[in-house]
Design a protein around this motif. Structure first.
Motif, PDB file in Angstrom:
ATOM      1  N   LEU A 250      -2.494 -16.576  13.427  1.00  0.00           N
ATOM      2  CA  LEU A 250      -1.517 -17.469  12.817  1.00  0.00           C
ATOM      3  C   LEU A 250      -1.989 -18.906  12.726  1.00  0.00           C
ATOM      4  CD1 LEU A 250       1.582 -16.020  14.698  1.00  0.00           C
ATOM      5  CD2 LEU A 250       0.601 -15.282  12.518  1.00  0.00           C
ATOM      6  N   SER A 251      -2.814 -19.334  13.654  1.00  0.00           N
ATOM      7  CA  SER A 251      -3.399 -20.673  13.621  1.00  0.00           C
ATOM      8  C   SER A 251      -4.643 -20.666  14.487  1.00  0.00           C
ATOM      9  CB  SER A 251      -2.399 -21.733  14.109  1.00  0.00           C
ATOM     10  OG  SER A 251      -1.936 -21.448  15.414  1.00  0.00           O
TER      11      SER A 251
ATOM     12  N   GLU B 235      -6.044 -10.911   9.450  1.00  0.00           N
ATOM     13  CA  GLU B 235      -5.551  -9.749  10.216  1.00  0.00           C
ATOM     14  C   GLU B 235      -6.736  -8.879  10.595  1.00  0.00           C
ATOM     15  OE1 GLU B 235      -4.233  -5.569  10.803  1.00  0.00           O
ATOM     16  OE2 GLU B 235      -5.449  -6.354   9.164  1.00  0.00           O
TER      17      GLU B 235
ATOM     18  N   ARG C 138      -0.704 -12.995  17.243  1.00  0.00           N
ATOM     19  CA  ARG C 138       0.305 -12.008  17.642  1.00  0.00           C
ATOM     20  C   ARG C 138      -0.294 -10.616  17.472  1.00  0.00           C
ATOM     21  NH1 ARG C 138       6.423 -12.219  15.414  1.00  0.00           N
ATOM     22  NH2 ARG C 138       6.143 -14.326  16.288  1.00  0.00           N
TER      23      ARG C 138
ATOM     24  N   SER D 284       1.851 -12.195  22.315  1.00  0.00           N
ATOM     25  CA  SER D 284       1.603 -13.409  21.542  1.00  0.00           C
ATOM     26  C   SER D 284       0.969 -14.449  22.457  1.00  0.00           C
ATOM     27  CB  SER D 284       2.897 -13.968  20.951  1.00  0.00           C
ATOM     28  OG  SER D 284       3.400 -13.133  19.928  1.00  0.00           O
TER      29      SER D 284
ATOM     30  N   HIS E  95      -2.576 -10.441  14.105  1.00  0.00           N
ATOM     31  CA  HIS E  95      -2.427 -11.426  13.035  1.00  0.00           C
ATOM     32  C   HIS E  95      -2.753 -12.791  13.623  1.00  0.00           C
ATOM     33  CE1 HIS E  95      -0.588  -9.072   9.714  1.00  0.00           C
ATOM     34  NE2 HIS E  95      -0.330  -8.239  10.710  1.00  0.00           N
TER      35      HIS E  95
END
Length: 288
Positions: A79-80, A234, A121, A106, A77
């Motif tokens: 995230l940023s 994702e 992550r 992560s 995933h």
């Protein structure tokens, strides 16, 4: 290792373990489950670090942290957006078994005030690809592709792969002419992208470079008639076997674009004609 180095000198090709890709995905273990690394500017698309490069780096990290060496299933995933510079990777072993182990990792970078921000992550299952059975029963068939010399790269014609991104200097991608209508202002609308994939220094593929390959081609959104950045939300990749030396055939297909999001289903075939990796990605469609 000495034999591989001698081969590299004779052929002028980089080898697995001794290439820019290996150096730029390397990590240094600081403590149990904590690794330091540097995200290279050489793998950026304009200013953002490529998601496949990040996936390969975390894949290598988990290969060191877990009791099994090879990625079987890796789900990430994003995230940023990651940027070139220092990063810290933290890992955790979720389960260790006899034939499979599962872990998570992560990657963090740092804001100007020194606080951490999580970029990506990953949850992954690892095993030993060399221990897999040889039996194959499949209805999957590699897509028809023109020979490499009939396909198009950054230096051909209208530069169907956009130049200006540092990653294009490190990849040797030749696209099927049937999937580059977007570069001529005539997208097919089919949501397909196919190409031959190699690292530009000649390094042969391995399981970790497969994690790069599934996210290296231009997005299928281009052939649907959209332009601009297509950020990954994702990405799940299944590594099915260790790839043979030589170029990879990568095929991406989008069947459903709705609500501002699209999927890309990917297949990676090796030079021996085997399906070596599969992927599915959810991405946000370009807003331009």
């Amino acid at each position: 290792m000495a034999e591989a180095a001698a081969h590299a000198v004779r052929t002028g090709r980089a080898t697995i373990g001794d290439s820019e890709f290996d150096r730029d995905t390397a990590v240094t273990r600081r403590a149990e489950g904590v690794y330091d690394t540097e995200l290279s500017a050489g793998w950026t698309i304009f200013s953002a670090v490529n998601g496949g490069y990040l996936l390969a780096m975390l894949g290598r990290t988990l290969g060191d942290a877990l009791p099994h060496p090879d990625p079987f299933s890796v789900s990430a995933h994003y995230l940023s957006a990651s940027v070139p510079g220092p990063a810290v990777i933290r890992t955790q072993t979720v389960r260790g078994g006899r034939t499979l182990s599962t872990g998570q990792a992560s990657l963090f970078q740092f804001r100007e005030d020194g606080t951490e921000v999580e970029r990506i992550r990953v949850l992954a299952t690892y095993g030993d690809l060399d221990a897999l059975a040889d039996e194959v029963r499949t209805s999957a068939v590699a897509p028809a592709m023109p020979p490499i010399e009939q396909c198009l790269g950054t230096a051909d014609g209208n530069a169907p792969i956009p130049a200006g991104s540092a990653i294009t200097e490190r990849l040797d991608i030749k696209l099927d002419p049937a999937t580059v209508g977007w570069a001529l202002g005539q997208p097919s609308g089919k949501g397909e992208m196919r190409g031959w994939f190699q690292l530009s220094d000649g390094r042969d593929p391995d399981p970790f470079s497969l994690l790069l390959a599934v996210d290296a081609l231009p997005p299928t959104a281009f052939e649907i008639g959209l332009k601009g950045w297509t950020p990954t939300i994702e990405l799940t990749t299944h590594i099915r076997c260790r790839p043979a030396p030589g170029p990879l055939l990568v095929s991406l297909v989008t069947r459903n674009l709705a609500g501002g999001y699209m999927e890309e289903d990917g297949e990676v075939w090796d030079s021996a004609g085997r399906l070596v990796a599969q992927s599915r990605q959810l991405a946000r469609t370009p807003r331009g």
